[in-house]
Design an enzyme around this catalytic site. Structure first.
Site, PDB file in Angstrom:
ATOM      1  N   LYS A 161       0.728  -3.931   2.384  1.00  0.00           N
ATOM      2  CA  LYS A 161       1.877  -3.026   2.464  1.00  0.00           C
ATOM      3  C   LYS A 161       2.236  -2.484   1.081  1.00  0.00           C
ATOM      4  CE  LYS A 161       6.207  -3.657   2.125  1.00  0.00           C
ATOM      5  NZ  LYS A 161       7.591  -4.142   2.165  1.00  0.00           N
ATOM      6  N   ASP A 205       5.677  -1.599   7.383  1.00  0.00           N
ATOM      7  CA  ASP A 205       6.833  -2.449   7.099  1.00  0.00           C
ATOM      8  C   ASP A 205       7.545  -2.709   8.427  1.00  0.00           C
ATOM      9  OD1 ASP A 205       8.186  -0.150   7.751  1.00  0.00           O
ATOM     10  OD2 ASP A 205       9.442  -0.135   5.960  1.00  0.00           O
TER      11      ASP A 205
END
Ligand code: SF4
Length: 244
Positions: A153, A172
């Site tokens: 991420k 996310d």
């Protein structure tokens, strides 16, 4: 009749099951609501609503974005943005973090939560950048993943936002939730969600799509009581979480 209207008439029950169904072990296909025409319609609606979506974390260079993204774990971007101006004044670059006093860094970043682990990560990242990458933030996924505190991420945020490189899709909590509601994935594991999204979203849209979905998740498709009445994707959404 417009294509999106025809798509909107898809039997709701079928897609409801898709969005709500648990991930099949080993399943390799994206969510069943991810057929190309429907995905194109979703992307068009996102472009309409969020043509200029971008990263909300304030930063002046790629390294600052890396640090801000590490700090944003389990914390709001607003809170991170309150902490980082002072932090970056005191520690402007990798070498300043590399040999910083951990207790002092901890006290600077305490408001972002999990400050002891985050301190270890950002000092460790600074040190590795200085000692193994000549003081320059690396620009590849493989290299970024070797930095402490950096998973896909964070690496995707840095590569996409700071370097304009589409290596993957940022997953996310917002991307996780909204992608599931829109039927773009049937998985709950972020890595598998990312793989699903990479299969159905054209590569040239990966960076913008991530920002758009994050904005949509924050502003409209909230975790609790999504604002479906305000949502321009409503006709394309068959989530069991819909409020209208
Ligand atoms: S209709 Fe509601 S649940 Fe579906 S994407 Fe929009 S806000 Fe989210």
């Amino acid at each position: 009749m417009a294509k999106s209207q025809r798509l909107g008439k898809r039997p709701a029950q079928k897609l409801k099951r898709t969005a709500a169904s648990p991930a099949r072990k080993g399943a390799s296909k994206p969510g069943r609501g991810a057929d190309p025409a429907r995905v194109r319609a979703i992307l068009a609606k996102l472009d309409e609503a969020y043509p200029a979506a971008s990263c909300a974390l304030k930063h002046e260079n790629p390294f600052q974005l890396l640090i801000s993204t590490i700090l944003s774990a389990q914390c709001t971007d607003e809170r991170v943005n309150q902490v980082t101006p002072g932090l970056f004044r005191k520690y402007p670059g990798p070498k300043d973090f590399a040999y910083a006093n951990p207790a002092e860094v901890e006290s600077e970043i305490r408001p972002t939560g999990f400050f002891r682990n985050k301190t270890k990560s950002i000092i460790g990242a600074g040190r590795k950048i200085v000692e193994e990458f000549g003081g320059e933030l690396p620009r590849t996924m493989e290299e970024l993943l070797t930095l402490p505190g950096v998973a896909r991420k964070t690496a995707n945020v840095v590569l996409g936002t700071a370097f304009g490189t589409a290596c993957g899709v940022v997953v996310d909590t917002h991307v996780q939730r909204v992608s599931a509601r829109l039927g773009l994935t049937a998985h709950t594991d972020p890595r598998k969600i990312e793989q699903d999204l990479m299969k159905v979203i054209p590569r040239e849209k990966w960076i913008l799509f991530s920002h758009q979905i994050i904005w949509h998740g924050r502003r409209v498709c909230r975790a609790r009581r999504p604002r479906c009445i305000e949502c321009n994707l409503e006709r394309l959404c068959y989530s069991k979480d819909k409020t209208i």
